[in-house]
Design a protein around this motif. Sequence first.
Motif, PDB file in Angstrom:
ATOM      1  N   LEU A 142       0.852  -1.183   0.000  1.00 63.57           N
ATOM      2  CA  LEU A 142       0.000   0.000   0.000  1.00 63.57           C
ATOM      3  C   LEU A 142       0.887   1.232   0.000  1.00 63.57           C
ATOM      4  O   LEU A 142       1.952   1.240   0.624  1.00 63.57           O
ATOM      5  N   ASP A 167      -2.951   5.714  -3.085  1.00 69.92           N
ATOM      6  CA  ASP A 167      -3.789   4.584  -3.487  1.00 69.92           C
ATOM      7  C   ASP A 167      -5.254   4.856  -3.139  1.00 69.92           C
ATOM      8  O   ASP A 167      -5.569   5.313  -2.028  1.00 69.92           O
ATOM      9  N   THR A 168      -6.164   4.572  -4.081  1.00 70.28           N
ATOM     10  CA  THR A 168      -7.591   4.638  -3.777  1.00 70.28           C
ATOM     11  C   THR A 168      -8.008   3.290  -3.199  1.00 70.28           C
ATOM     12  O   THR A 168      -7.773   2.240  -3.805  1.00 70.28           O
ATOM     13  N   VAL A 169      -8.626   3.324  -2.024  1.00 67.35           N
ATOM     14  CA  VAL A 169      -8.858   2.095  -1.274  1.00 67.35           C
ATOM     15  C   VAL A 169     -10.230   2.112  -0.606  1.00 67.35           C
ATOM     16  O   VAL A 169     -10.929   3.134  -0.577  1.00 67.35           O
ATOM     17  N   VAL A 224      -7.514  -2.950   4.707  1.00 64.42           N
ATOM     18  CA  VAL A 224      -7.591  -2.077   3.536  1.00 64.42           C
ATOM     19  C   VAL A 224      -7.467  -2.909   2.263  1.00 64.42           C
ATOM     20  O   VAL A 224      -6.582  -3.763   2.151  1.00 64.42           O
ATOM     21  N   VAL A 225      -8.365  -2.658   1.309  1.00 62.15           N
ATOM     22  CA  VAL A 225      -8.318  -3.336   0.008  1.00 62.15           C
ATOM     23  C   VAL A 225      -8.392  -2.282  -1.089  1.00 62.15           C
ATOM     24  O   VAL A 225      -8.941  -1.195  -0.884  1.00 62.15           O
ATOM     25  N   PRO A 226      -7.845  -2.562  -2.263  1.00 65.24           N
ATOM     26  CA  PRO A 226      -7.949  -1.602  -3.373  1.00 65.24           C
ATOM     27  C   PRO A 226      -9.406  -1.360  -3.750  1.00 65.24           C
ATOM     28  O   PRO A 226     -10.226  -2.280  -3.726  1.00 65.24           O
ATOM     29  N   ARG A 227      -9.712  -0.125  -4.103  1.00 65.64           N
ATOM     30  CA  ARG A 227     -11.070   0.187  -4.556  1.00 65.64           C
ATOM     31  C   ARG A 227     -11.211  -0.216  -6.009  1.00 65.64           C
ATOM     32  O   ARG A 227     -10.423   0.226  -6.855  1.00 65.64           O
TER      33      ARG A 227
END
Length: 334
Positions: free
Chosen positions: A80, A84-86, A111-114
């Motif tokens: 991360l 980063d958009t998450v 947290v995961v990627p959006r």
Amino acid sequence: MAKLVQFDRLGGPEVLTLRDVEVATPGAGEVRIRVDAIGLNRAEIMYREGVYFDQPVFPSTLGYEAAGVIEAVGPGVDGLAEGDTVAVVPAFLQSRYGTYGTNIIVPASAVVPRPAQVDPAQAAAMWMAYITAYGALIESGKVRPGDHVLITAASSSVGLAAIQLTNHIGAIPIATTRGADKKQRLLDAGAAHVIVTDDEDVPARVKEITGGEGVRLAFDPIAGPGVETLALGIAPDGFLVVYGALDPRTTPLPNAQSYPALNSSTYTLFEITMNPERLRRAVAFVNAGLASGSFAPVVDRTFDLTEISEAHRYMAANGHVGKIVVTVTHDDTV
């Protein structure tokens, strides 16, 4: 300065206060996110009222879901980076972290990627719902194509996600709702059948729909004595999965003297989100459903962060279909 929703005592929506706080620095294994949208969940009402399994430590914040942009990364965080958009998934206790704020600290493991195809409001609306449905139906219930799935309280965000997920794998979703006012909306959302519990006998309708066999799985957030009624509509060796406690009364365990042999269990999405391998599978499954068009997060209504108490009142009224989302407006000086 950042803004953070906090409360100093248990109570109704009026105890929630939006306060100015110092922008925090993430510690080891943490990230700081500039929040664009927050997804609301029933668990946050229960936490605020003191009837959740996790108890507040005052002053307490709250919240499980959010979408935004990483603006700082703590030591020991890999994969991360700033910018980063998450999205944030529920993988922590609210007594330690919360998402109701403009700039929040959360564990990197939550947290995961959006996904590129969803906007912040949709990203804040999806992970609790789809992971909850995925874990119960796919990992635990092993629902197969052609199976019937009974989804109670189906107008919730989890219920709608379960309808979409059931259709995605080729199974047959049967939704329940207390009043007839939501029936058409559930049919439009993909339910193959809708049972209005105020007007219809649930086991009888289930047996009629399934040709007398019963459902493979009943997916229920209500609990309480009503699970005995649900058990009457489950096929032999089927599954009763209780994932909530909207009814605070004691939940009986269906027994073999009165019901077909069935598998009865409780379930929480933490079984998925706090297990890195299971969470990886869940994220891959949900992303595949989004990419194919099978999954589309449903946002019922949005509120501004300054309206957080009103948003909680709206959620408690139970008139919504889908997710309630709070949007965040940032002061450029933050």
